[in-house]
Design a protein around this motif. Structure first.
Motif, PDB file in Angstrom:
ATOM      1  N   LEU A 204     -53.672  34.601  67.636  1.00  0.00           N
ATOM      2  CA  LEU A 204     -53.519  35.444  66.454  1.00  0.00           C
ATOM      3  C   LEU A 204     -52.185  36.183  66.507  1.00  0.00           C
ATOM      4  N   GLU A 205     -51.368  36.028  65.451  1.00  0.00           N
ATOM      5  CA  GLU A 205     -50.060  36.673  65.377  1.00  0.00           C
ATOM      6  C   GLU A 205     -49.955  37.658  64.215  1.00  0.00           C
ATOM      7  N   GLU A 206     -50.691  37.411  63.135  1.00  0.00           N
ATOM      8  CA  GLU A 206     -50.631  38.286  61.967  1.00  0.00           C
ATOM      9  C   GLU A 206     -52.031  38.752  61.591  1.00  0.00           C
ATOM     10  N   PHE A 207     -52.127  40.050  61.251  1.00  0.00           N
ATOM     11  CA  PHE A 207     -53.415  40.616  60.852  1.00  0.00           C
ATOM     12  C   PHE A 207     -53.201  41.550  59.678  1.00  0.00           C
ATOM     13  N   HIS A 208     -53.783  41.192  58.520  1.00  0.00           N
ATOM     14  CA  HIS A 208     -53.714  42.012  57.316  1.00  0.00           C
ATOM     15  C   HIS A 208     -55.138  42.425  56.953  1.00  0.00           C
ATOM     16  N   THR A 244     -51.235  39.256  71.502  1.00  0.00           N
ATOM     17  CA  THR A 244     -50.344  38.302  70.844  1.00  0.00           C
ATOM     18  C   THR A 244     -49.920  38.753  69.445  1.00  0.00           C
ATOM     19  N   LEU A 245     -50.441  39.882  68.974  1.00  0.00           N
ATOM     20  CA  LEU A 245     -50.208  40.319  67.592  1.00  0.00           C
ATOM     21  C   LEU A 245     -48.742  40.677  67.371  1.00  0.00           C
ATOM     22  N   ARG A 246     -48.153  40.099  66.322  1.00  0.00           N
ATOM     23  CA  ARG A 246     -46.760  40.363  65.971  1.00  0.00           C
ATOM     24  C   ARG A 246     -46.627  41.130  64.650  1.00  0.00           C
ATOM     25  N   VAL A 247     -47.536  40.904  63.720  1.00  0.00           N
ATOM     26  CA  VAL A 247     -47.450  41.514  62.390  1.00  0.00           C
ATOM     27  C   VAL A 247     -48.770  42.209  62.086  1.00  0.00           C
ATOM     28  N   LEU A 248     -48.703  43.498  61.727  1.00  0.00           N
ATOM     29  CA  LEU A 248     -49.888  44.279  61.379  1.00  0.00           C
ATOM     30  C   LEU A 248     -49.676  44.931  60.025  1.00  0.00           C
ATOM     31  N   ARG A 249     -50.636  44.707  59.124  1.00  0.00           N
ATOM     32  CA  ARG A 249     -50.551  45.285  57.786  1.00  0.00           C
ATOM     33  C   ARG A 249     -51.905  45.900  57.423  1.00  0.00           C
ATOM     34  N   ILE A 250     -51.927  47.220  57.269  1.00  0.00           N
ATOM     35  CA  ILE A 250     -53.123  47.949  56.837  1.00  0.00           C
ATOM     36  C   ILE A 250     -52.728  48.727  55.593  1.00  0.00           C
ATOM     37  N   HIS A 251     -53.090  48.255  54.423  1.00  0.00           N
ATOM     38  CA  HIS A 251     -52.637  48.875  53.190  1.00  0.00           C
ATOM     39  C   HIS A 251     -53.823  49.176  52.269  1.00  0.00           C
ATOM     40  N   GLN A 252     -53.611  50.112  51.358  1.00  0.00           N
ATOM     41  CA  GLN A 252     -54.622  50.495  50.367  1.00  0.00           C
ATOM     42  C   GLN A 252     -55.949  50.845  51.031  1.00  0.00           C
ATOM     43  N   SER A 253     -55.890  51.594  52.121  1.00  0.00           N
ATOM     44  CA  SER A 253     -57.105  51.891  52.886  1.00  0.00           C
ATOM     45  C   SER A 253     -57.286  53.384  53.159  1.00  0.00           C
ATOM     46  N   LYS A 254     -56.549  54.228  52.474  1.00  0.00           N
ATOM     47  CA  LYS A 254     -56.680  55.682  52.637  1.00  0.00           C
ATOM     48  C   LYS A 254     -56.445  56.117  54.081  1.00  0.00           C
ATOM     49  N   VAL A 255     -55.456  55.524  54.719  1.00  0.00           N
ATOM     50  CA  VAL A 255     -55.093  55.934  56.077  1.00  0.00           C
ATOM     51  C   VAL A 255     -54.360  57.265  55.993  1.00  0.00           C
ATOM     52  N   ASP A 256     -54.945  58.322  56.541  1.00  0.00           N
ATOM     53  CA  ASP A 256     -54.315  59.640  56.511  1.00  0.00           C
ATOM     54  C   ASP A 256     -53.640  59.915  57.850  1.00  0.00           C
ATOM     55  N   ASP A 257     -53.214  61.170  58.035  1.00  0.00           N
ATOM     56  CA  ASP A 257     -52.463  61.510  59.251  1.00  0.00           C
ATOM     57  C   ASP A 257     -53.279  61.278  60.516  1.00  0.00           C
ATOM     58  N   ASN A 277     -46.799  47.480  58.706  1.00  0.00           N
ATOM     59  CA  ASN A 277     -46.831  47.817  57.288  1.00  0.00           C
ATOM     60  C   ASN A 277     -48.048  48.700  57.026  1.00  0.00           C
ATOM     61  N   LEU A 278     -47.793  49.960  56.646  1.00  0.00           N
ATOM     62  CA  LEU A 278     -48.860  50.918  56.342  1.00  0.00           C
ATOM     63  C   LEU A 278     -48.691  51.453  54.920  1.00  0.00           C
TER      64      LEU A 278
END
Length: 458
Positions: A204-208, A244-257, A277-278
């Motif tokens: 696994l290299e990319e996780f969105h 092995t993760l190279r790309v991480l994208r967590i978007h539109q998920s109400k991630v706060d501080d 990508n956040l």
């Protein structure tokens, strides 16, 4: 005897030779023009047809000759159990038929032109997206791991379902509605636990991922879009275990501080993470400070946090890390609230940074003071290739100082100053410099290619 009138006036009718037309001698006229009763199937074909019919019970493939293997693969059903086909069949033609049967139109170019990879990635994504905590058996996911772990390189999870809420007894509807709004009318909104999966996907290299429910319609509740702290803890630990993760994208998920800090703490010193990508979250200055810490304790090459709540102090923390960073190539901070305080800090960091190539600061309420510092950057920094300042109120004076800086620059090949209220003259002069830089870069690239080809020839 008298002859009937007209007798002997017509020529004799020729007898038809039915044997001359092979179609009239056949009892069955099939679609295949080569079909004939006289053709007997080859014994090898009969054996291969038997293998195809019994492939699920007794799969035989590797022992066959190449042409016989092709014959079998062309006739195997795409509906065979994955336990039989996953690790046995590598032929892309077979997996293409599986994808077409299941999803219709498919774009394999996003999957490295591998139909098998496409099938297993989308199949695993569908299982996770339909997983209901406390209702779906985790074995449905874990059972897929031995079958797909060698082929899954990216997971793009577009929804995560919450647990099924038990109906509650309430005295009146008003109290029930208010409890629902506060998220107090049931269990916490936990979702699928990625901790049981990510460390087992060795390629696994990319996780969105997006924590939401698609197509909820009239069943809409804010809780369906909640990324709980328990979710954050389990996800953070899972990401830490995925080396092995190279790309991480967590978007539109109400991630706060707080959730951002939790995620970052588990990503520090990650051995392979290169892109984060956040975007479209609720990250403020405290979360930005954590991101700044991550810049100095990772090998990130791309950082995208647009459409958040980062203001001046948060931008200063990122700028402080950027000034000492030597790996980041792309930074996207558009649609935040940096203001001149944050914009000037980022610009001053670029006076020291010598690796960043792409910078996006669009829509950040910046004005002339930021443009003044960026003008110095354009003069001194010869690494920056693209800068986007669109949708900021730089004004006429800001446009003039940017024009002065661009006149001494030879590296920037993209400069977006749309909707910045700069004058037409400044806009024209900047575009001319950018066009000249593009031509020079193109000429340099062609020269380098010619030299490389010449050296290979000799």
């Amino acid at each position: 005897m008298s002859k009937s009138p007209g007798a002997g006036m017509y020529p004799p009718v020729a007898k038809l030779n039915l044997a001359a037309d092979p179609r009239k001698m056949r009892r069955i006229i099939a679609e295949d023009p080569e079909w004939s009763l006289t053709v007997v199937p080859l014994l090898s074909n009969l054996c291969l047809q038997c293998i195809v019919r019994n492939f699920e019970e007794k799969p035989i493939l590797e022992e066959l000759l190449p042409r016989h293997k092709d014959y079998v693969l062309e006739r195997l059903s795409p509906s065979l159990p994955l336990q039989v086909t996953a690790n046995l069949i590598s032929d892309d033609g077979y997996w293409k038929r599986c994808c077409k049967q299941r999803w219709g139109l498919c774009d394999v170019s996003s999957y490295g032109h591998s139909w098998k990879r496409m099938f297993f990635e989308r199949h695993l994504e569908n299982i996770i997206e339909l997983f209901i905590p406390d209702a779906t058996d985790p074995k449905t996911v874990l059972g897929m791991v031995p079958l797909c772990r060698n082929y899954v390189k990216r997971l793009d999870i577009s929804q995560l379902l919450p647990p099924i809420k038990e109906p509650q007894k309430s005295e009146d509807d008003d109290n029930s509605d208010s409890a629902s709004d506060m998220g107090m009318d049931g269990p916490s909104m936990d979702h699928f636990d990625f901790g049981i999966l990510l460390d087992k996907l060795s390629h696994l290299e990319e996780f969105h991922v997006v924590y939401r429910v698609k197509g909820c319609g009239m069943n809409f509740e804010w809780n369906l879009f909640e990324f709980t702290f328990r979710d954050c803890e389990s996800l953070a630990k899972a990401l830490k275990s995925c080396k092995t993760l190279r790309v991480l994208r967590i978007h539109q998920s109400k991630v706060d501080d707080e959730k951002c800090r939790q995620l970052v703490n588990n990503l520090l010193d990650h051995p392979s993470l290169r892109e984060l990508n956040l975007s479209h979250n609720l990250i403020g200055d405290r979360g930005a400070r954590a991101i700044g810490k991550l810049l100095n304790r990772s090998k990130l090459e791309s950082l995208t946090v647009y459409d958040n709540n980062i203001r001046g102090p948060g931008a200063q923390a990122i700028a402080y890390a950027l000034a000492k960073n030597s790996s980041l190539l792309s930074l996207n901070l558009r649609l935040n609230r940096l203001g001149d305080e944050g914009g000037q800090a980022i610009a001053q960091a670029l006076l020291k940074n010598r690796t960043l190539k792409w910078l996006h600061l669009g829509g950040n309420e910046m004005t002339e003071p930021t443009a003044t510092v960026l003008s110095q950057v354009l003069v001194q920094n010869n690494t920056l290739r693209s800068i986007n300042l669109s949708c900021n109120r730089l004004g006429m004076d800001g446009g003039k100082v940017l024009e002065e800086g661009m006149c001494h620059n030879s590296s920037v090949v993209e400069c977006d100053i749309r909707l910045t209220e700069v004058g037409q003259e400044s806009d024209y002069c900047i575009s001319q410099v950018v066009r000249n830089n593009q031509n020079q870069a193109h000429t340099k690239h062609n020269t380098e290619e010619n030299l490389a080809q010449t050296s290979e020839h000799y």
